[in-house]
Design an enzyme around this catalytic site. Structure first.
Site, mmCIF file in Angstrom:
data_model
loop_
_atom_site.group_PDB
_atom_site.id
_atom_site.type_symbol
_atom_site.label_atom_id
_atom_site.label_comp_id
_atom_site.label_asym_id
_atom_site.label_seq_id
_atom_site.Cartn_x
_atom_site.Cartn_y
_atom_site.Cartn_z
ATOM 1 N N LYS A 1 -38.519 -13.050 2.266
ATOM 2 C CA LYS A 1 -39.867 -14.357 2.199
ATOM 3 C C LYS A 1 -40.637 -14.028 3.476
ATOM 4 O O LYS A 1 -40.040 -13.677 4.451
ATOM 5 C CB LYS A 1 -39.146 -15.466 2.103
ATOM 6 C CG LYS A 1 -40.219 -16.550 1.952
ATOM 7 C CD LYS A 1 -39.537 -18.087 1.483
ATOM 8 C CE LYS A 1 -40.526 -18.985 1.479
ATOM 9 N NZ LYS A 1 -39.959 -20.299 1.283
ATOM 10 N N SER B 1 -41.575 -22.826 -3.144
ATOM 11 C CA SER B 1 -42.075 -22.036 -1.934
ATOM 12 C C SER B 1 -41.676 -20.662 -2.060
ATOM 13 O O SER B 1 -42.579 -19.731 -1.562
ATOM 14 C CB SER B 1 -42.106 -22.668 -0.776
ATOM 15 O OG SER B 1 -40.803 -22.363 -0.077
ATOM 16 N N SER C 1 -36.725 -25.222 -2.798
ATOM 17 C CA SER C 1 -37.867 -24.242 -2.480
ATOM 18 C C SER C 1 -37.338 -23.001 -3.206
ATOM 19 O O SER C 1 -38.381 -22.145 -3.656
ATOM 20 C CB SER C 1 -38.165 -24.314 -1.126
ATOM 21 O OG SER C 1 -38.244 -25.310 -0.545
#
Length: 593
Positions: free
Chosen positions: A88, A182, A206
């Site tokens: 990420k 996310s 998330s």
């Protein structure tokens, strides 16, 4: 060079390792295959926008050749040696890897970290190849309430590879394209065959939510089990990194790599691995909740009766199969209501996150060697200075960032909220259920509030794929939790589950509905196109696309965003303007205004 065929959409790391061990293919060939998939469908083709950046090809191949050489000489760093992975884009990577760490914000484009985050070093020392940085909800979701999940200014809107498409009035339409929380880019990258493994971060679902919607196996460990230096997070209390994979066996090896300190870190290792692959159910007692969440969705009109019946049937078939197999099952187990986590009718997570965010951001910024912003106030000002890049119609304000900047939450309020969550989610919530029913693992539909309850209680969470809706292709799964520091119980469930039940749902071939030619020049997003046209129509550039491109790039110099003259010229011509390449006579005059 002829590359041996394997399907990146379905192949697991376990299967790739078998091909590597059998000398059927090399890590160089694996990298080439994934790069081709990314090139075809990240910004082109299906335009999934799962990755913000990809490491330079020559660097990736250099690393892959080194790992192939080590393999040829009998030196393996671990079971994931030579396997690609994406992380990420809130996880710092050293400049030598050739990628920024942006958190989805132009404020961090071009900034230089001091070093890799510890977890990146752990992955590479185990032989994994960092292929790219995954898109995310900008600032992990704390920018504006209007921001859709999976959207960032730098990366655009991440789309699920599973969601159905249809043609209406000669126009392609997408349905339910938001793929979760996310860490969407990491989940979509794995599901779409951009990588076989992914790393995300999780605050309150998330990581688990996007994995649930991508038919993946994933695990968020207990807070504190993984070092978070060099990682942007919202909260010290709730945030940690975790892994995603197409296979539970892959996830076991990935979590080993994430959670085990390497010999280069302080202290020495006493074991070679934490976790084992267990394909039988012996020793586990599992409590299942009722699938009432889908019934409430049906009543609210979110899904129809057929979808509710299908999802409930899949879930109950798992329970019945396990009971028939003699697995120790408690059913039903009733979860506390999500509303019980509120204190005085207010969200109890919010004051904690708001209180901790500024410190977490400051700590993250301190890990940069070079940066153009040094505080939350400077980030907010940067966004105001570059609204066409940072505040487009899909995310038109930064109200959450402003609220954090102006918040004056008292420590007493934060402590009261924290105590309430620990009491209701822990002692009177999950802790009570574990003890009352004498269960090791609680399982529930993937769409329930179990992630919130587990975050409140400080418990690890995981998810396993269950099925996919026939209506629109959206996957759904089973979410799990266990007591703190018992990740081995969740991985035991996942590996036994994978050995017992059918394979995970797969998306349609990505090339089935291409959005545009794979070789077509990529155009900017609509707000940038509108700005190009506005400046062209209101300033004098003597029909020179180069002059306008240079003027815009000077304007955006601090942001790191760059437009090529070719792209500007194509935008202008495609919108009926007369434009040519080369600098016009009046370019200098345009720059002066």
């Amino acid at each position: 060079m002829s590359i041996p065929e394997f399907n990146p959409l379905v192949t697991t790391a376990w299967e790739l390792q078998e091909l590597l061990s059998g000398n059927i293919l090399t890590s160089v060939e694996i990298i080439e295959t994934y790069l081709a998939q990314i090139e075809q469908h990240n910004r082109r083709g299906r335009q999934l926008r799962a990755l913000i950046s990809v490491a330079p090809r020559h660097e990736l191949l250099k690393i892959a050749r080194q790992l192939d050489s080590e393999r040829a000489h009998g030196r393996l760093r671990g079971p994931l040696h030579g396997i690609p992975i994406v992380v990420k884009d809130n996880i710092m990577t050293d400049r030598s890897l050739g990628m920024d760490t942006t958190v989805g914000s132009y404020a961090f484009v071009g900034c230089v970290p001091k070093k890799n985050a510890t977890i990146v070093d752990r992955l590479t020392r185990k032989g994994m190849i960092i292929l790219g940085k995954a898109n995310l909800t900008e600032f992990c979701g704390l920018k504006t309430p209007l921001m859709p999940p999976g959207w960032s200014a730098v990366g655009g809107q991440t789309r699920s590879p599973y969601i159905a498409r249809h043609i209406a009035k000669k126009k392609l339409h997408w349905e339910l394209s938001a793929p979760g929380g996310s860490s969407t880019g990491s989940a979509v990258s794995v599901a779409a065959g951009f990588s076989t493994l992914g790393i995300g971060t999780d605050t309150i679902g998330s990581l688990i939510t996007p994995a649930n919607r991508a038919a993946l196996y994933a695990l968020k460990p207990t807070i504190g089990e993984i070092p978070m230096d060099g990682v942007f997070t919202l909260s010290k209390t709730f945030d940690t990194a975790g892994g995603m994979a197409k296979s539970a066996k892959d996830l076991v090896h990935l979590m080993d790599a994430l959670m085990l300190p390497s010999r280069h870190e302080h202290g020495t290792r006493t074991v070679s691995h934490y976790f084992k692959i267990k394909e039988d159910w012996g020793g586990l007692r599992i409590g299942f909740t009722e699938p009432t969440i889908w019934r409430s969705w049906m009543k609210s009109g979110r899904i129809n009766a057929d979808a509710e019946k299908f999802m409930r049937g899949k879930y109950e078939s798992v329970i019945n199969t396990l009971i028939e197999m003699g697995v120790d099952v408690a059913y039903p187990v009733e979860l506390p209501a999500l509303s019980s986590l509120n204190l005085d009718d207010r969200n109890s997570f919010e004051p904690i996150v708001y209180h901790e965010f500024k410190d977490r951001l400051a700590e993250f910024i301190r890990h940069f060697d070079q940066t153009k912003v040094h505080s939350l106030a400077e980030i907010i000002n940067f966004n105001l200075e570059h609204p066409e890049l940072t505040l487009p119609p899909s995310s038109p304000n930064q109200d959450d960032l402003m609220a954090v900047l102006q918040s004056g939450t008292l420590k007493e309020q934060v402590q009261a909220a924290r105590s309430h969550l620990q009491h209701v989610g822990g002692r009177e919530g999950l802790d009570r259920l574990f003890e009352e029913h004498q269960i090791d693992v609680i399982a529930a539909p993937g769409d329930t509030a179990l992630s919130s309850l587990a975050a409140a209680a400080g418990c690890p969470t995981a998810v396993a794929p269950l099925g996919a809706l026939k209506l629109n292709g959206q996957p759904f799964g089973i979410i799990l939790t266990s007591p703190p520091h018992t990740e081995h119980l969740l991985l035991h469930f996942l590996t036994a589950y994978e050995a017992t039940f059918p394979l995970r749902a797969l998306p349609l071939p990505l090339s089935s509905v291409p959005l545009q030619s794979p070789n077509e020049e990529l155009l900017p997003d609509r707000p940038i196109v509108d700005l190009i046209l506005h400046e062209w129509d209101t300033r004098r550039f003597s029909c020179s696309a180069d002059a306008l491109a240079d003027w815009l790039n000077v304007r955006w110099r601090k942001s790191g965003y760059v437009l090529s003259p070719e792209t500007v010229c194509e935008v202008l011509r495609g919108n009926g303007r007369v434009a040519f390449r080369g600098l016009g006579d009046d370019a200098e005059e345009a720059f002066s205004r």
